[in-house]
Design a protein around this motif. Structure first.
Motif, PDB file in Angstrom:
ATOM      1  N   LEU A 114       0.820  -1.220   0.000  1.00 23.41           N
ATOM      2  CA  LEU A 114       0.000   0.000   0.000  1.00 23.41           C
ATOM      3  C   LEU A 114       0.850   1.265   0.000  1.00 23.41           C
ATOM      4  CD1 LEU A 114      -0.671   1.685   2.960  1.00 23.41           C
ATOM      5  CD2 LEU A 114      -1.476  -0.585   3.531  1.00 23.41           C
ATOM      6  N   LEU A 115       1.981   1.240   0.733  1.00 17.09           N
ATOM      7  CA  LEU A 115       2.821   2.440   0.784  1.00 17.09           C
ATOM      8  C   LEU A 115       3.474   2.710  -0.572  1.00 17.09           C
ATOM      9  CD1 LEU A 115       4.472   2.114   4.301  1.00 17.09           C
ATOM     10  CD2 LEU A 115       2.692   3.691   3.575  1.00 17.09           C
ATOM     11  N   THR A 116       3.878   1.639  -1.265  1.00 19.49           N
ATOM     12  CA  THR A 116       4.532   1.834  -2.561  1.00 19.49           C
ATOM     13  C   THR A 116       3.559   2.438  -3.565  1.00 19.49           C
ATOM     14  OG1 THR A 116       5.882  -0.100  -2.074  1.00 19.49           O
ATOM     15  CG2 THR A 116       5.904   0.692  -4.345  1.00 19.49           C
ATOM     16  N   VAL A 117       2.326   1.940  -3.582  1.00 24.11           N
ATOM     17  CA  VAL A 117       1.352   2.466  -4.544  1.00 24.11           C
ATOM     18  C   VAL A 117       1.038   3.935  -4.230  1.00 24.11           C
ATOM     19  CG1 VAL A 117      -1.041   2.314  -5.300  1.00 24.11           C
ATOM     20  CG2 VAL A 117       0.345   0.262  -5.164  1.00 24.11           C
ATOM     21  N   VAL A 118       0.812   4.262  -2.954  1.00 24.36           N
ATOM     22  CA  VAL A 118       0.487   5.653  -2.603  1.00 24.36           C
ATOM     23  C   VAL A 118       1.652   6.574  -2.948  1.00 24.36           C
ATOM     24  CG1 VAL A 118      -0.050   7.223  -0.720  1.00 24.36           C
ATOM     25  CG2 VAL A 118      -1.126   4.987  -0.794  1.00 24.36           C
ATOM     26  N   ARG A 119       2.861   6.098  -2.655  1.00 23.78           N
ATOM     27  CA  ARG A 119       4.049   6.919  -2.898  1.00 23.78           C
ATOM     28  C   ARG A 119       4.192   7.298  -4.368  1.00 23.78           C
ATOM     29  NH1 ARG A 119       9.558   7.753  -1.847  1.00 23.78           N
ATOM     30  NH2 ARG A 119      10.957   6.948  -3.444  1.00 23.78           N
ATOM     31  N   HIS A 120       3.848   6.381  -5.253  1.00 24.43           N
ATOM     32  CA  HIS A 120       4.083   6.665  -6.669  1.00 24.43           C
ATOM     33  C   HIS A 120       2.868   7.212  -7.392  1.00 24.43           C
ATOM     34  CE1 HIS A 120       8.180   5.382  -6.935  1.00 24.43           C
ATOM     35  NE2 HIS A 120       7.897   4.311  -6.231  1.00 24.43           N
ATOM     36  N   THR A 121       1.740   7.313  -6.704  1.00 24.13           N
ATOM     37  CA  THR A 121       0.574   7.865  -7.387  1.00 24.13           C
ATOM     38  C   THR A 121       0.119   9.156  -6.722  1.00 24.13           C
ATOM     39  OG1 THR A 121      -0.845   6.431  -6.067  1.00 24.13           O
ATOM     40  CG2 THR A 121      -0.242   5.639  -8.245  1.00 24.13           C
ATOM     41  N   ARG A 122      -0.593   9.070  -5.599  1.00 28.06           N
ATOM     42  CA  ARG A 122      -1.180  10.261  -5.017  1.00 28.06           C
ATOM     43  C   ARG A 122      -0.135  11.239  -4.496  1.00 28.06           C
ATOM     44  NH1 ARG A 122      -5.365  13.355  -5.936  1.00 28.06           N
ATOM     45  NH2 ARG A 122      -6.799  11.587  -6.030  1.00 28.06           N
ATOM     46  N   THR A 123       0.927  10.721  -3.902  1.00 26.92           N
ATOM     47  CA  THR A 123       1.962  11.628  -3.397  1.00 26.92           C
ATOM     48  C   THR A 123       2.539  12.460  -4.544  1.00 26.92           C
ATOM     49  OG1 THR A 123       2.502   9.968  -1.757  1.00 26.92           O
ATOM     50  CG2 THR A 123       4.067  11.747  -2.027  1.00 26.92           C
ATOM     51  N   GLU A 124       2.788  11.812  -5.670  1.00 29.07           N
ATOM     52  CA  GLU A 124       3.325  12.516  -6.831  1.00 29.07           C
ATOM     53  C   GLU A 124       2.319  13.548  -7.346  1.00 29.07           C
ATOM     54  OE1 GLU A 124       6.544  11.940  -8.675  1.00 29.07           O
ATOM     55  OE2 GLU A 124       6.603  11.708  -6.513  1.00 29.07           O
ATOM     56  N   GLU A 125       1.054  13.152  -7.356  1.00 26.10           N
ATOM     57  CA  GLU A 125       0.026  14.033  -7.873  1.00 26.10           C
ATOM     58  C   GLU A 125      -0.135  15.244  -6.969  1.00 26.10           C
ATOM     59  OE1 GLU A 125      -3.048  11.531  -9.391  1.00 26.10           O
ATOM     60  OE2 GLU A 125      -4.485  13.176  -9.360  1.00 26.10           O
ATOM     61  N   ARG A 126      -0.107  14.990  -5.651  1.00 29.20           N
ATOM     62  CA  ARG A 126      -0.294  16.051  -4.679  1.00 29.20           C
ATOM     63  C   ARG A 126       0.855  17.061  -4.758  1.00 29.20           C
ATOM     64  NH1 ARG A 126      -3.660  19.160  -2.833  1.00 29.20           N
ATOM     65  NH2 ARG A 126      -2.928  20.326  -1.044  1.00 29.20           N
ATOM     66  N   SER A 127       2.068  16.550  -4.933  1.00 33.57           N
ATOM     67  CA  SER A 127       3.231  17.440  -4.922  1.00 33.57           C
ATOM     68  C   SER A 127       3.301  18.266  -6.191  1.00 33.57           C
ATOM     69  CB  SER A 127       4.505  16.621  -4.786  1.00 33.57           C
ATOM     70  OG  SER A 127       4.719  15.917  -5.991  1.00 33.57           O
ATOM     71  N   GLY A 128       2.555  17.885  -7.225  1.00 31.12           N
ATOM     72  CA  GLY A 128       2.619  18.633  -8.470  1.00 31.12           C
ATOM     73  C   GLY A 128       3.636  18.069  -9.449  1.00 31.12           C
ATOM     74  N   ARG A 129       4.443  17.099  -8.970  1.00 36.64           N
ATOM     75  CA  ARG A 129       5.435  16.522  -9.886  1.00 36.64           C
ATOM     76  C   ARG A 129       4.751  15.746 -11.000  1.00 36.64           C
ATOM     77  NH1 ARG A 129       8.282  15.714  -4.862  1.00 36.64           N
ATOM     78  NH2 ARG A 129       7.282  13.708  -4.611  1.00 36.64           N
ATOM     79  N   ALA A 130       3.623  15.087 -10.668  1.00 28.89           N
ATOM     80  CA  ALA A 130       2.929  14.285 -11.672  1.00 28.89           C
ATOM     81  C   ALA A 130       2.404  15.158 -12.801  1.00 28.89           C
ATOM     82  CB  ALA A 130       1.788  13.508 -11.022  1.00 28.89           C
TER      83      ALA A 130
END
Lengths: 552, 304
Positions: A114-130
């Protein structure tokens, strides 16, 4: 028109790309970013399993030792914290390993997923990097696909590594590979759950929180089901509602059945499909739950530094209260099954709980210590939010008003300090209620509450030490975890590890006494409180002298 | 008139980096003082020392008659601050943040607050995490401007605002000045300072390199002259203070040092001038003179 423009490749409309364009490139990029985390998780879980196996090897020297273990593991309490106990009537080392400790490796694998999926999806999206990524030739589903592929690769690697390691120890090869696959399946199932939760909330913490709550629910469901199985009556089907349960139902080294893992894989595929459908129905950066407007004016009570501190800690206090109440109720309600289960337990095991004479008092005292440690974690996290306030630039405008540094630091520490007895009270209420209902002795509640709240000065000491570290050298704040960790080791394993009394005194939790097993030491309460006062005074003094972190 | 801010030879280092290197700054009470310089020249560090958030290594600073470090709290009742990078609490709305800041400062004027929210076109019911940079800045500006204080410390307050809001901001600063408030306005947006400031200090690498009114500073720099004459202008080139003279078909262009302008104009009169354009130096030119090539290379984009 020049020749150069004519010869350029022409893309018309939407042709030349699909929703998953760029997945390969993103996957390589994720592997590059996770060059430490990837091996850390996969090797870490394998090492954890190896550690359990080695520890068990040294602990169990004879068939009698093994039988002694069955007494606890075969009990309802053992089932709650282990599993349904397949083949425990004819116990072998590997059966015990898979049946009792496999659960914790599976939980680790679920966290990894679960941590790996969140790290590479929502965290990226939230930070604006995505956003930068998606502006390139990258399909709508590429990021999620790459994240799920990465997690699947981690899960398969964990499965193979654990399977190979256990086979290498001389365990049955078929059982070992199945056990490894069961662990990997948990990672896949929770990767799927996280893929759904990241679509729901805009915030990575909320997404991992929801997925983590699902992991907790999976633990509880299979715990209740497994208890029913061991007792031979009750809702044993509950285990089949839990992704962890499916993995445990493979009964590695006993029945060696692979088919429950088909449920896990179907579940992972179904949740991933749901995630794709949901992600197509929401805007980039948005959640499915839109954020609502709040009050355009501040409530009248939100007027001073203390009110602000309370407002900022409020959500976390509510969350901790709910979690500790539920945990307390769950642990408390096991008092009677535990007493039954321990009737035939070996003396060594009983020593941890304070001996067979005082088993009830020992267990309740131990719960008090457990809650105190949990609240210790809360105060450290609370002080860490102070540091975040400072480094993220929100302290500066507050200190630019007529709020002094002393008052600012004092307000936050005061909120956390008041939170300590409150949370101990709530946790104690849970344990007390659970224990009273379970044993039928209503009088237990008072003892349990007193035993819990008595730990307040010890937790305060952790708070004061953390606050001092923050005030003096904020960078060293994480060092306080050593103290909390030592408190845990000293509290739980002192009888087994033969920790000398002098060293034991270094833990803040070893002074007040684990009531009702031990008496509460008034001297310790006074001394700890005095020490807290001195440390806080020192914290204020150093905080008034140092430069404020400027954040930018 | 007493100085609202009086800084003498302040020094401040972060590790081996010298942020302030003997900075002097005087801001008169009731004036708008432009604090001009490129990024990392030491503007924010100076303001944070004035706020008592950082402690100066050496030197002496007085603000509103008090010591910024020792008397921080009483002084903060009399000032409002807008940071360059405004960060808000993600879970609090903009309106809650504005009210909170006003209350923490010691007083609030709800009418003025609502009026400012309207003028700056801010929706105060949105959560802090949903605001853009410009909107976060509006929250801090409204909180500062709504409070009845003697001194406004504004650290690049309009970096995220659009031109329309910039105009509102300028209006508000003029009103603050009319109300007798002192404003320290740090910026690298030259036009803003030019329009608002009575006095300007230019900071470079932790020192004030130039200070005075815009007129004073122009005095120190070159004026561009563009003239059309019938008579040959070769004699002009020999005059003191004249630079870069180019002449073409009776059209002459040159620059002249401020203190030699009078003599040159007298000379031009004798040359049968048909047309004359004299342009005062812009602040861009002032800065270019102080930062030279370094600015052209590093800071051109920010100045533009």
């Amino acid at each position: 028109m020049t020749a150069a423009t004519v010869s350029r490749p022409v893309h018309v409309g939407v042709s030349g790309g699909s929703v998953s364009t760029g997945t390969g490139t993103l996957l390589r990029f994720m592997l590059r970013r996770d060059r430490i985390r990837f091996p850390a998780w996969t090797l870490g879980l394998t090492l954890l399993m190896t550690y359990f196996a080695t520890a068990l090897d040294t602990l169990v020297q004879s068939p009698e030792d093994l039988e002694g273990l069955t007494a606890f593991s075969g009990s309802p309490a053992g089932a709650l914290f282990g599993g349904p106990g397949f083949g425990f009537d004819d116990l072998t080392l590997e059966r015990f390993l898979a049946g009792q400790y496999g659960l914790y490796v599976a939980i680790g694998a679920g966290l990894m997923g679960l941590l790996t999926v969140v790290r590479h999806t929502r965290t990226e999206e939230r930070s604006g990097r995505a956003e930068l990524i998606r502006a390139n030739v990258v399909g709508r589903h590429a990021q999620l696909t790459a994240a799920l592929t990465l997690t699947a690769a981690m899960a398969i690697l964990v499965a193979l590594l654990i399977g190979a390691t256990l086979t290498g120890r001389g365990f049955d090869a078929a059982g070992s590979m199945l056990f490894g696959a069961s662990v990997g399946a948990v990672a896949l199932a929770f990767a799927g759950i996280a893929a759904v939760t990241v679509q729901m909330s805009e915030y990575p913490r909320a997404a991992s929180g929801m997925a983590g709550a699902a992991l907790g629910a999976a633990f509880v469901l299979r715990g209740l089901g497994d208890m029913a199985t061991v007792q031979g009556s009750g809702p044993s089907w509950l285990s089949w509602l839990s992704p962890i349960g499916w993995s445990q139902q493979t009964a590695a080294y006993v029945h060696n059945r692979w088919w429950p893992l088909a449920i896990s894989l179907t579940f992972a595929a179904a949740t991933a499909t749901t995630a794709y459908v949901l992600s197509a129905r929401r805007d980039f950066g948005a959640g499915l739950v839109p954020s609502r407007p709040g009050s355009p004016r501040a409530a009248t009570w939100l007027a001073g530094p203390f009110a602000l501190a309370f407002r900022l800690h409020r959500a976390s206090l509510i969350g901790w209260s709910a979690a500790l109440l539920v945990a307390g109720l769950a642990y408390g309600s096991f008092t009677q099954p535990l007493l039954d289960g321990f009737e035939n337990a070996p003396e060594d095991l009983l020593a941890v709980m304070g001996g067979s004479e005082d088993l009830l008092d020992g267990y309740l005292g131990m719960m008090g210590l457990t809650m105190a440690l949990a609240v210790g974690v809360y105060v450290v996290l609370a002080v860490q939010t102070l540091r975040a306030e400072e480094t993220e630039g929100r302290t500066e405008p507050v200190l630019a008003t007529s709020v002094s540094r002393t008052v600012w630091l004092g307000s936050h520490v005061a909120v956390a300090a008041l939170g300590v007895p409150w949370l101990l009270l709530v946790g104690g209420l849970g344990v007390g209620l659970g224990a009273s209902v379970s044993t039928g002795e209503a009088g237990l509640i008072g003892d349990v509450l007193l035993g819990h709240v008595a730990h307040t000065p010890a937790v305060w000491l952790i708070l004061a030490a953390t606050a001092f570290l923050y005030a003096a050298v904020p960078r060293l704040l994480p060092a306080i975890w050593v103290v909390v960790g030592y408190g845990l080791i000293a509290g739980y394993f002192a009888p087994i590890l033969d920790i000398p009394a002098a060293a034991l005194r270094l833990s803040p939790f070893e002074h007040v006494g684990d009531y009702p097993l031990e008496d509460i030491s008034g001297v310790a309460v006074v001394m700890l409180t005095l020490l807290v006062g001195v440390l806080l005074q020192a914290a204020v003094i150093v905080f008034r002298r140092r430069d404020l972190g400027t954040g930018t | 008139m007493t100085a609202a801010i009086d800084i003498h030879h302040i020094e401040k280092s972060f590790g081996r980096v010298r942020a302030l290197d003997g900075l002097d700054l005087q801001v008169e009470t009731g004036s708008v003082h432009g604090f001009l310089g490129p990024n990392s020249a030491g503007k924010s560090t100076t303001i944070r020392i004035l706020l008592g958030l950082l402690r100066a290594d050496a030197g002496r600073a007085r603000m509103l008659g008090g010591d910024p470090w020792a008397d921080a709290v009483p002084l903060h009742r009399r000032l409002a601050y807008v940071p360059g990078d405004v960060e808000l609490w993600p879970s609090l709305t903009g309106g809650e943040a504005i009210d909170l800041f006003a209350r923490l400062r010691g007083g609030t004027d709800p009418v003025r607050r609502d009026e400012l929210c309207q003028r700056f076109d801010l929706d105060p019911s949105r959560k802090g995490r949903t605001y853009s940079k410009g909107n976060r800045q509006k929250v801090a500006l409204i909180a500062a401007l709504a409070s009845d204080v003697e001194l406004l410390l504004l650290d690049e307050p309009t970096a995220g605002l659009d031109p329309l809001m910039e105009a509102v901001f300028q209006e508000c600063i003029r009103e603050a000045k009319d109300a007798g408030r002192t404003v320290l306005l740090s910026s690298h947006i030259l036009a803003q300072v030019e329009v608002l400031a009575d006095q300007i200090s230019i900071i470079r690498q932790g020192r004030i390199v130039e200070t005075g009114s815009l007129a004073d500073l122009r005095h120190l720099t070159r004026t561009s002259v563009d003239a059309i004459t019938d008579r040959p202008v070769d004699a002009l080139a020999g005059l003191p203070g004249v630079h870069g003279l180019r002449s073409e078909d009776g059209h002459v262009r040159f620059e002249v040092d401020g203190d030699h302008l009078a003599a040159v104009v007298r000379h031009l009169g004798d040359l049968d001038v048909q047309g004359l354009t004299v342009r005062p130096p812009t602040l861009e030119q002032l800065l270019l003179r102080h930062y030279g090539n370094q600015l052209a290379h590093n800071g051109a984009a920010e100045v533009a």
